[in-house]
Design a protein around this motif. Structure first.
Motif, PDB file in Angstrom:
ATOM      1  N   ALA A 156       9.643  14.060   8.051  1.00 16.57           N
ATOM      2  CA  ALA A 156      10.542  12.913   7.593  1.00 16.57           C
ATOM      3  C   ALA A 156       9.979  11.612   8.152  1.00 16.57           C
ATOM      4  CB  ALA A 156      11.987  13.364   8.598  1.00 16.57           C
ATOM      5  N   ALA A 157      10.241  10.559   6.982  1.00 12.15           N
ATOM      6  CA  ALA A 157       9.893   9.549   7.345  1.00 12.15           C
ATOM      7  C   ALA A 157      11.123   8.413   6.632  1.00 12.15           C
ATOM      8  CB  ALA A 157       8.574   9.016   6.444  1.00 12.15           C
ATOM      9  N   GLY A 205       4.301   4.798   3.942  1.00  9.76           N
ATOM     10  CA  GLY A 205       4.063   4.639   5.392  1.00  9.76           C
ATOM     11  C   GLY A 205       2.726   5.667   5.613  1.00  9.76           C
ATOM     12  N   PRO A 206       2.420   5.573   6.990  1.00 15.32           N
ATOM     13  CA  PRO A 206       1.183   6.123   7.290  1.00 15.32           C
ATOM     14  C   PRO A 206       1.282   7.971   6.862  1.00 15.32           C
ATOM     15  CG  PRO A 206       2.512   6.168   9.203  1.00 15.32           C
ATOM     16  CD  PRO A 206       3.408   5.314   8.218  1.00 15.32           C
ATOM     17  N   THR A 217       8.485   8.239  11.879  1.00 18.84           N
ATOM     18  CA  THR A 217       8.068   9.190  11.250  1.00 18.84           C
ATOM     19  C   THR A 217       8.425  10.327  12.254  1.00 18.84           C
ATOM     20  OG1 THR A 217       5.942   9.496  11.862  1.00 18.84           O
ATOM     21  CG2 THR A 217       6.399   8.526   9.627  1.00 18.84           C
ATOM     22  N   ARG A 218       8.540  11.734  11.839  1.00 17.62           N
ATOM     23  CA  ARG A 218       8.843  12.872  12.608  1.00 17.62           C
ATOM     24  C   ARG A 218       7.681  13.786  12.036  1.00 17.62           C
ATOM     25  NH1 ARG A 218      13.698  14.534  11.941  1.00 17.62           N
ATOM     26  NH2 ARG A 218      13.129  16.752  10.896  1.00 17.62           N
ATOM     27  N   ALA A 219       7.042  14.322  12.823  1.00 19.89           N
ATOM     28  CA  ALA A 219       5.872  15.282  12.294  1.00 19.89           C
ATOM     29  C   ALA A 219       5.810  16.509  13.300  1.00 19.89           C
ATOM     30  CB  ALA A 219       4.420  14.378  12.405  1.00 19.89           C
ATOM     31  N   ASN A 220       5.830  17.603  12.692  1.00 19.69           N
ATOM     32  CA  ASN A 220       5.254  18.643  13.448  1.00 19.69           C
ATOM     33  C   ASN A 220       3.827  18.894  13.624  1.00 19.69           C
ATOM     34  OD1 ASN A 220       8.064  19.810  13.736  1.00 19.69           O
ATOM     35  ND2 ASN A 220       7.743  20.831  11.681  1.00 19.69           N
ATOM     36  N   LEU A 221       3.121  19.418  14.619  1.00 23.28           N
ATOM     37  CA  LEU A 221       1.973  19.732  14.900  1.00 23.28           C
ATOM     38  C   LEU A 221       1.541  20.607  16.061  1.00 23.28           C
ATOM     39  CD1 LEU A 221       0.296  16.966  17.189  1.00 23.28           C
ATOM     40  CD2 LEU A 221       2.698  16.674  16.659  1.00 23.28           C
ATOM     41  N   ASP A 222       0.317  21.104  16.316  1.00 25.87           N
ATOM     42  CA  ASP A 222      -0.176  21.886  17.091  1.00 25.87           C
ATOM     43  C   ASP A 222      -1.039  21.278  18.086  1.00 25.87           C
ATOM     44  OD1 ASP A 222       1.315  24.318  16.648  1.00 25.87           O
ATOM     45  OD2 ASP A 222      -0.171  24.799  15.068  1.00 25.87           O
TER      46      ASP A 222
END
Length: 289
Positions: free
Chosen positions: A52-53, A25-26, A66-71
């Motif tokens: 998570a992907a 995945g990306p 996908t689930r991603a954390n970011l600021d």
């Protein structure tokens, strides 16, 4: 033969795995490149971490969620419009440049060659307010010295505009106080009205009044022979725009030799350029001072 077929399939599988991007995945870089184009002006994504992907497609046509954390980091002050002074917006700073907002990003991605097409399913972020300051032009910051100066200048401008408007209205009110006579015969639905060959004229003799209200005399007459007439007292009220006056007949104006009469309470709308009508133009007449 069976061994050869298995060997060929295995080689083909190895070739697929070796070609192009991994089927994992990306990665964070892919999401970062996507967000750089997708996020609103003045916002930058930092510290992206995929937590998570899942491939919800298959090995032939993978589709990765996908689930991603970011600021989300503000690259400039963000503001809200709270007022305006003249044509200039007054804005309040609600978040300063460099403010960070933790966010959670949900995406769906599909491979195209060496790249991924990414779509946002959901971007969760709390308490982000306002718009980039650069999205406003000729703005004034709330509470600044510039706001005080602009308010004072606007007050002076408003006072001058109010004075000029009052002067224009007073002049308009004076302008209606005159003797208005028909320059053309009375018309009905755009055509000259005639009864037994007789055409009709209308005139108003309006006396000076106060605050846009005055009195006078209204007359209907034979356009070809003004000595044949009927008249009534009238009142007139000048609209606050100064563009027209309403002339009201206080009694019936009728003459046996006239093929037209005006009933008590009839209102003529008289514009400052000398056009008068009854019933939204059903009856109309051109007049001059």
């Amino acid at each position: 033969m069976q061994f050869s077929r298995v060997t060929v399939v295995a080689v083909m599988s190895m070739a697929l795995c070796a070609c192009g991007k991994s089927f994992d995945g990306p990665d964070e870089g892919d999401l970062g490149d996507f967000l750089e184009m997708e996020l609103d002006e003045g916002i930058e994504a930092e510290d992206i971490e995929i937590i998570a992907a899942q491939n919800v497609g298959d090995e032939i046509e993978p589709i990765y969620r996908t689930r991603a954390n970011l600021d989300l980091v503000l690259e400039e002050d963000f503001v809200e419009r709270v007022d305006e002074i003249g044509d200039r917006p007054v804005v309040k700073v609600v978040a300063e440049e460099g403010t960070e907002y933790p966010a959670v990003l949900f995406t769906r991605s599909e491979p195209i060659g060496e790249d991924w097409t990414v779509r946002i399913e959901k971007l969760q972020v709390r308490n982000r307010k306002g718009r980039p300051l650069s999205s406003f032009s000729d703005y004034i910051i709330e509470g600044s010295d510039e706001e005080k100066q602009a308010l004072e200048a606007q007050k002076r401008e408003d006072a001058e505009a109010e004075k000029q408007a009052a002067e224009r209205l007073a002049a308009a009110r004076r302008g209606f106080a005159a003797t208005w006579t028909a320059s053309q015969p009375l018309k009905r639905r755009g055509s000259v009205y005639s009864r037994r060959g007789q055409q009709i004229g209308v005139s108003f003799d309006l006396k000076p009044g106060e605050d846009g209200f005055g009195r006078g005399t209204g007359r209907v007459y034979d356009f070809a022979d003004p000595s044949v007439f009927a008249q009534s007292d009238v009142t007139y009220t000048v609209d606050d725009s100064g563009d027209f006056a309403t002339v009201t007949f206080l009694a019936r104006a009728q003459h046996d030799e006239l093929g037209f009469y005006v009933t008590e309470g009839t209102n003529f709308k008289l514009t400052d350029d000398g056009k008068a009508d009854i019933g939204n133009g059903r009856w109309s007449i051109a007049m001059k001072k």
